[in-house]
Scaffold this motif. Sequence first.
Motif, PDB file in Angstrom:
ATOM      1  N   GLY A  30       6.579   2.587   7.318  1.00  0.00           N
ATOM      2  CA  GLY A  30       7.164   3.573   6.415  1.00  0.00           C
ATOM      3  C   GLY A  30       8.439   4.180   6.953  1.00  0.00           C
ATOM      4  O   GLY A  30       8.890   3.869   8.061  1.00  0.00           O
ATOM      5  N   PHE A  31       9.006   5.072   6.162  1.00  0.00           N
ATOM      6  CA  PHE A  31      10.241   5.760   6.523  1.00  0.00           C
ATOM      7  C   PHE A  31      10.111   6.453   7.876  1.00  0.00           C
ATOM      8  O   PHE A  31      11.061   6.488   8.658  1.00  0.00           O
ATOM      9  CB  PHE A  31      10.582   6.791   5.433  1.00  0.00           C
ATOM     10  N   CYS A  32       8.934   6.984   8.166  1.00  0.00           N
ATOM     11  CA  CYS A  32       8.716   7.703   9.422  1.00  0.00           C
ATOM     12  C   CYS A  32       8.719   6.786  10.641  1.00  0.00           C
ATOM     13  O   CYS A  32       8.831   7.245  11.768  1.00  0.00           O
ATOM     14  CB  CYS A  32       7.391   8.462   9.366  1.00  0.00           C
ATOM     15  N   ARG A  33       8.547   5.509  10.406  1.00  0.00           N
ATOM     16  CA  ARG A  33       8.495   4.498  11.462  1.00  0.00           C
ATOM     17  C   ARG A  33       7.243   4.587  12.329  1.00  0.00           C
ATOM     18  O   ARG A  33       7.164   3.952  13.377  1.00  0.00           O
ATOM     19  CB  ARG A  33       9.748   4.538  12.337  1.00  0.00           C
ATOM     20  N   ALA A  34       6.260   5.377  11.893  1.00  0.00           N
ATOM     21  CA  ALA A  34       5.023   5.517  12.657  1.00  0.00           C
ATOM     22  C   ALA A  34       3.805   5.025  11.880  1.00  0.00           C
ATOM     23  O   ALA A  34       2.793   4.681  12.471  1.00  0.00           O
ATOM     24  CB  ALA A  34       4.803   6.974  13.048  1.00  0.00           C
ATOM     25  N   ARG A  35       3.896   5.013  10.537  1.00  0.00           N
ATOM     26  CA  ARG A  35       2.787   4.532   9.714  1.00  0.00           C
ATOM     27  C   ARG A  35       3.058   3.078   9.358  1.00  0.00           C
ATOM     28  O   ARG A  35       4.166   2.721   8.940  1.00  0.00           O
ATOM     29  CB  ARG A  35       2.649   5.340   8.426  1.00  0.00           C
ATOM     30  N   ILE A  36       2.039   2.238   9.540  1.00  0.00           N
ATOM     31  CA  ILE A  36       2.180   0.820   9.246  1.00  0.00           C
ATOM     32  C   ILE A  36       1.077   0.385   8.288  1.00  0.00           C
ATOM     33  O   ILE A  36       0.058   1.059   8.142  1.00  0.00           O
ATOM     34  CB  ILE A  36       2.138  -0.034  10.535  1.00  0.00           C
ATOM     35  N   CYS A  37       1.325  -0.747   7.646  1.00  0.00           N
ATOM     36  CA  CYS A  37       0.308  -1.352   6.788  1.00  0.00           C
ATOM     37  C   CYS A  37      -0.252  -2.544   7.537  1.00  0.00           C
ATOM     38  O   CYS A  37       0.481  -3.474   7.888  1.00  0.00           O
ATOM     39  CB  CYS A  37       0.910  -1.789   5.451  1.00  0.00           C
ATOM     40  N   GLU A  38      -1.557  -2.492   7.787  1.00  0.00           N
ATOM     41  CA  GLU A  38      -2.218  -3.542   8.559  1.00  0.00           C
ATOM     42  C   GLU A  38      -3.548  -3.862   7.893  1.00  0.00           C
ATOM     43  O   GLU A  38      -4.363  -2.958   7.672  1.00  0.00           O
ATOM     44  CB  GLU A  38      -2.419  -3.051   9.992  1.00  0.00           C
ATOM     45  N   ASN A  39      -3.750  -5.109   7.549  1.00  0.00           N
ATOM     46  CA  ASN A  39      -4.972  -5.541   6.861  1.00  0.00           C
ATOM     47  C   ASN A  39      -5.230  -4.732   5.591  1.00  0.00           C
ATOM     48  O   ASN A  39      -6.359  -4.346   5.299  1.00  0.00           O
ATOM     49  CB  ASN A  39      -6.183  -5.471   7.792  1.00  0.00           C
ATOM     50  N   GLY A  40      -4.152  -4.459   4.862  1.00  0.00           N
ATOM     51  CA  GLY A  40      -4.273  -3.758   3.596  1.00  0.00           C
ATOM     52  C   GLY A  40      -4.552  -2.270   3.701  1.00  0.00           C
ATOM     53  O   GLY A  40      -4.877  -1.628   2.710  1.00  0.00           O
ATOM     54  N   LYS A  41      -4.398  -1.695   4.892  1.00  0.00           N
ATOM     55  CA  LYS A  41      -4.630  -0.266   5.087  1.00  0.00           C
ATOM     56  C   LYS A  41      -3.451   0.364   5.808  1.00  0.00           C
ATOM     57  O   LYS A  41      -2.836  -0.253   6.673  1.00  0.00           O
ATOM     58  CB  LYS A  41      -5.899  -0.026   5.906  1.00  0.00           C
ATOM     59  N   ILE A  42      -3.180   1.615   5.451  1.00  0.00           N
ATOM     60  CA  ILE A  42      -2.143   2.381   6.134  1.00  0.00           C
ATOM     61  C   ILE A  42      -2.781   3.045   7.342  1.00  0.00           C
ATOM     62  O   ILE A  42      -3.844   3.651   7.237  1.00  0.00           O
ATOM     63  CB  ILE A  42      -1.542   3.469   5.211  1.00  0.00           C
ATOM     64  N   MET A  49       0.843  -1.177   0.000  1.00  0.00           N
ATOM     65  CA  MET A  49       0.000   0.000   0.000  1.00  0.00           C
ATOM     66  C   MET A  49       0.889   1.241   0.000  1.00  0.00           C
ATOM     67  O   MET A  49       1.971   1.235   0.557  1.00  0.00           O
ATOM     68  CB  MET A  49      -0.902   0.028   1.238  1.00  0.00           C
ATOM     69  N   LYS A  50       0.352   2.308  -0.586  1.00  0.00           N
ATOM     70  CA  LYS A  50       1.094   3.560  -0.655  1.00  0.00           C
ATOM     71  C   LYS A  50       0.596   4.510   0.426  1.00  0.00           C
ATOM     72  O   LYS A  50      -0.594   4.781   0.543  1.00  0.00           O
ATOM     73  CB  LYS A  50       0.914   4.195  -2.027  1.00  0.00           C
ATOM     74  N   CYS A  51       1.523   5.019   1.217  1.00  0.00           N
ATOM     75  CA  CYS A  51       1.204   6.021   2.236  1.00  0.00           C
ATOM     76  C   CYS A  51       1.353   7.393   1.582  1.00  0.00           C
ATOM     77  O   CYS A  51       2.381   7.690   0.975  1.00  0.00           O
ATOM     78  CB  CYS A  51       2.153   5.890   3.420  1.00  0.00           C
ATOM     79  N   THR A  52       0.350   8.222   1.727  1.00  0.00           N
ATOM     80  CA  THR A  52       0.372   9.553   1.109  1.00  0.00           C
ATOM     81  C   THR A  52       0.476  10.669   2.146  1.00  0.00           C
ATOM     82  O   THR A  52       0.199  11.819   1.842  1.00  0.00           O
ATOM     83  CB  THR A  52      -0.884   9.757   0.247  1.00  0.00           C
ATOM     84  N   THR A  53       0.887  10.330   3.361  1.00  0.00           N
ATOM     85  CA  THR A  53       0.962  11.330   4.424  1.00  0.00           C
ATOM     86  C   THR A  53       2.031  12.387   4.162  1.00  0.00           C
ATOM     87  O   THR A  53       1.830  13.551   4.446  1.00  0.00           O
ATOM     88  CB  THR A  53       1.231  10.653   5.791  1.00  0.00           C
ATOM     89  N   CYS A  54       3.161  11.986   3.605  1.00  0.00           N
ATOM     90  CA  CYS A  54       4.239  12.948   3.391  1.00  0.00           C
ATOM     91  C   CYS A  54       4.851  12.787   2.005  1.00  0.00           C
ATOM     92  O   CYS A  54       4.419  11.960   1.209  1.00  0.00           O
ATOM     93  CB  CYS A  54       5.303  12.822   4.477  1.00  0.00           C
ATOM     94  N   PHE A  55       5.895  13.528   1.757  1.00  0.00           N
ATOM     95  CA  PHE A  55       6.559  13.539   0.461  1.00  0.00           C
ATOM     96  C   PHE A  55       7.287  12.249   0.115  1.00  0.00           C
ATOM     97  O   PHE A  55       7.621  12.014  -1.042  1.00  0.00           O
ATOM     98  CB  PHE A  55       7.536  14.726   0.377  1.00  0.00           C
ATOM     99  N   HIS A  56       7.530  11.382   1.071  1.00  0.00           N
ATOM    100  CA  HIS A  56       8.221  10.128   0.782  1.00  0.00           C
ATOM    101  C   HIS A  56       7.352   9.164  -0.015  1.00  0.00           C
ATOM    102  O   HIS A  56       7.880   8.318  -0.738  1.00  0.00           O
ATOM    103  CB  HIS A  56       8.705   9.443   2.067  1.00  0.00           C
ATOM    104  N   GLN A  57       6.024   9.260   0.158  1.00  0.00           N
ATOM    105  CA  GLN A  57       5.087   8.396  -0.571  1.00  0.00           C
ATOM    106  C   GLN A  57       5.512   6.924  -0.465  1.00  0.00           C
ATOM    107  O   GLN A  57       5.634   6.210  -1.461  1.00  0.00           O
ATOM    108  CB  GLN A  57       4.987   8.823  -2.034  1.00  0.00           C
TER     109      GLN A  57
END
Length: 119
Positions: A18-30, A1-9
């Motif tokens: 993710g790079f931030c170490r705070a966003r995770i992918c769980e059950n197909g959702k960020i 899944m793609k995280c769109t929270t910041c510029f790293h995408q």
Amino acid sequence: MKCTTCFHQCEIPEGGRGFCRARICENGKIRPENYGCLTSLALDPIEKKPLYDFHPGSLILSAGSYGCNLRCPFCQNYEISQENLHGRSLYVSPKQLVEEAKKYVPAGNIGIAFTYNEP
């Protein structure tokens, strides 16, 4: 899944983070793993914030969590923004945080600032 929270995408695989170490992918959702998890809580002079001219001389309760989408080599908050990598955060509900802020009103607290990490 793609995280769109910041510029790293970040493209985050199931069970990954993710790079931030705070966003995770769980059950197909960020999702943010750090919601309500504090690694720092301190009463600071307002002048330490980007609100330098906002109520000078007052204090503000600074709340910080882990996770940051930057890796600044000069970061003075590294221990705060990356703390959960060592498993040391504490869940504080929004209501609990407001109650904590109210305790410091007699000392000059004017509110809550979410700080120490991005975003």
